[in-house]
Motif scaffolding. Structure first.
Motif, short mmCIF file in Angstrom:
data_model
loop_
_atom_site.label_atom_id
_atom_site.label_comp_id
_atom_site.label_asym_id
_atom_site.label_seq_id
_atom_site.Cartn_x
_atom_site.Cartn_y
_atom_site.Cartn_z
N PRO A 431 28.57 61.53 45.11
CA PRO A 431 27.54 62.47 45.53
C PRO A 431 26.30 62.38 44.63
O PRO A 431 26.43 62.28 43.40
N PRO A 432 25.09 62.41 45.24
CA PRO A 432 23.86 62.19 44.48
C PRO A 432 23.72 63.08 43.24
O PRO A 432 23.32 62.58 42.18
N LEU A 433 24.05 64.36 43.35
CA LEU A 433 23.87 65.22 42.17
C LEU A 433 24.81 64.82 41.04
O LEU A 433 24.47 64.94 39.86
N GLU A 434 25.98 64.32 41.40
CA GLU A 434 26.91 63.83 40.36
C GLU A 434 26.34 62.59 39.67
O GLU A 434 26.44 62.42 38.46
N VAL A 482 21.02 69.75 37.69
CA VAL A 482 20.03 68.70 38.02
C VAL A 482 19.50 68.84 39.44
O VAL A 482 18.94 67.89 40.00
N ARG A 483 19.67 70.04 40.01
CA ARG A 483 19.24 70.22 41.41
C ARG A 483 17.76 69.92 41.60
O ARG A 483 17.35 69.42 42.64
N ASP A 484 16.96 70.21 40.58
CA ASP A 484 15.51 69.97 40.74
C ASP A 484 15.17 68.48 40.65
O ASP A 484 14.01 68.10 40.78
N LEU A 485 16.16 67.64 40.44
CA LEU A 485 15.90 66.19 40.47
C LEU A 485 16.19 65.61 41.85
O LEU A 485 16.13 64.40 42.05
#
Ligand code: FAD
Length: 492
Positions: A431-434, A482-485
């Motif tokens: 998953p991207p956030l990971e 890191v959601r804002d990334l």
């Protein structure tokens, strides 16, 4: 005329030998194109590598293939299938862009690399940590550049390093395009019959690469280039003015005998700097001297002595105006650099003559290191019309190095491996956030790395961060942080 051992009458062998020895960027690309044409090889990626290997199976080439095969056989690459359906764009053919391109190619990705220039002209010499020497040897550096780190040498000129890496990248099927500048991103339109993937705005706009769709962008454009979306942090230290200079190395006996200075700082050798000041009026914080293709010196000079010696004409509060060309007496700068070089080598380097830079001028430069920038984050993801793009930074565009410490290429290579690991995780469907959280967890360590606090077993280094950073916690930063990334919507 006798045929040299490496060229047993086969024209492809002769072209390959020319490719190995080529000393200019355009010459390397020219020889490589000629070679592929001669062998009737097309395409890119590891398929091209296997084609070259099959076609060039004489002893000299085989020695190189066995090195590259050993490298490619590492489990991290899953036999070149780990990123087989990933399409990457790498910006910048500096050492770090080339190094990450090689890793991505070994992972089996399609890799297109853009470079806005068409020559490698930097004589300046980079300090190599032991792991970088080991890494470059494993890529066959000695095959391309016989003098690579002979004896106790632990440095290389930037241009030689680029040449070595460019050759390896080409052999592994990286598609290298010079004279093409990356200007920005084009999001996918997502309309029926429209473009389905992310593309780049390029200069020249007519470049067919404008149609290339990719899902990973790695920026390695150097200190002055950072793609949109990344925030920069400035680290302001005390005033630091660096001077670099290169002199012609004629490799004479007298020159060979002069000892290098792998870094003397004022705090460790006050007497040396006091004597230098008393005798010449030159006041330095530190100096490094490497004997490479050139005699290379890098030093940090004190402002007052530059003013007194007439190098800087007028004192000014802001550093940009202070070092602006109008405020610098170039002849005085040349004399300052030459005097410092002469004194620090005990006047043993005979007839110091400046090497020339890409503008055919004496290779002397003065830089401001007072303020250095680093990116707040190492990666981000953009999503538009359902298409995701992973963006990563490596090299100077991630963290600007302080040249007299020569950390640029070592930390640059570490970041290149970390970025390749990130792409591997991305391609595996993590998953991207990971993916982003793990990349940030690793990035936290980069600025503190040194040869002493990275793993000692350098022969085991791979793109897997655990092989390089002792006790690394890959989950130090959580996905929720890191959601804002993860940016959804149009590129600003
Ligand atoms: P770079 O080597 O800067 O490469 C970036 C590449 O990207 C360049 O080739 C550039 O032309 C290309 N590029 C930039 N923007 C774009 C774009 N939009 N599209 C396409 N291509 C693009 N370090 C030291 O330790 N000692 C030194 O003496 C020293 N001297 C240096 C002198 C100069 C002039 C420069 C620029 C850097 C110097 N460095 C020095 C830093 C050192 O070169 C880097 O730390 C090291 O090369 C790793 O850099 P990199 O690959 O990240 O970037």
């Amino acid at each position: 005329m006798s045929v040299p051992a490496d060229e047993p009458g086969n024209p492809a062998h002769a072209i390959f030998e020319r490719f190995l020895r080529a000393g200019e960027c355009r010459e390397v690309l020219g020889c490589f194109g000629e070679l592929c044409q001669q062998l009737g090889l097309q395409g890119s990626g590891l398929q091209l590598y296997h084609g070259l290997k099959a076609a060039l199976n004489y002893w000299s080439a085989k020695a190189l293939w066995s090195k590259l095969d050993k490298k490619a056989g590492h489990k991290d690459y899953d036999q070149g299938t780990a990123c087989a359906s990933t399409k990457c764009l790498v910006v910048g053919a500096g050492p770090c862009g080339l190094r990450v391109a090689i890793e991505l190619a070994l992972l089996g990705a399609r890799v297109v690399l853009l470079e806005k220039r068409d020559s490698f002209s930097r004589n300046n010499v980079l300090h190599l940590w032991p792991f970088t020497i080991h890494d470059l040897r494993a890529l066959g550096a000695k095959k391309f550049y016989g003098r690579f780190c002979t004896g106790t040498l632990d440095h290389i000129s930037i241009r030689q390093l680029q040449l070595i890496l460019l050759k390896v990248a080409l052999l592994l099927g990286v598609e290298v395009h010079i004279n093409v500048q990356f200007k920005g991103l084009v999001p996918p339109t997502g309309k029926v019959g429209g473009q389905g993937g992310w593309r780049a705005v390029l200069q020249p706009g007519s470049s067919p690469l404008s149609r290339y769709e990719f899902d990973v962008l790695i920026s390695a454009g150097g200190g002055k280039f950072v793609p949109e979306g990344f925030k920069r942090k400035e680290t302001r230290g005390k005033l630091a003015i660096g001077i670099t200079t290169n002199f012609i190395n004629r490799h004479s006996r007298a020159e060979v005998e002069v000892a290098e200075i792998s870094g003397v700082a004022r705090i460790y050798n006050q007497k040396f700097f006091q004597n230098l000041y008393n005798k010449t009026g030159i006041d330095l914080e530190n100096i490094v001297y490497y004997k490479d293709d050139t005699h290379y010196f890098v030093m940090t000079a004190k402002k007052q002595s530059l003013l007194k010696k007439g190098v800087i004409l007028q004192d000014k509060a802001d550093i940009e105006s202070l070092l602006s060309p109008e405020n610098v007496n170039r002849d005085a700068l040349l004399s300052y650099a030459k005097e410092a070089a002469n004194f620090s080598t005990n006047y043993r380097l005979p007839e110091l003559e400046f090497a020339l830079n890409h503008r055919d001028l004496p290779d002397v430069d003065m830089f401001d290191f007072t303020c250095m920038t680093r990116s707040e984050n190492a990666a981000l993801v953009r999503e538009h019309n359902g298409a995701r793009l992973l963006l990563g930074l490596v090299g100077d565009c991630l963290v600007e190095p302080f040249w007299p410490l020569g950390t640029g290429v070592a930390r640059g290579f570490l970041a290149a491996f970390d970025a390749a690991w990130m792409v591997r995780r991305w391609a595996a469907g993590t998953p991207p956030l990971e993916v982003l959280a793990e990349r940030e967890s690793i990035y936290q360590h980069l600025s503190q790395t040194s040869p002493d606090n990275t793993n000692k077993n350098i022969s085991q280094y791979s793109i897997d961060p655990a092989t390089r950073y002792p006790n690394i916690n890959l989950q130090a930063i959580k996905a929720s942080q890191v959601r804002d990334l993860y940016l959804v919507g149009m590129v600003e």
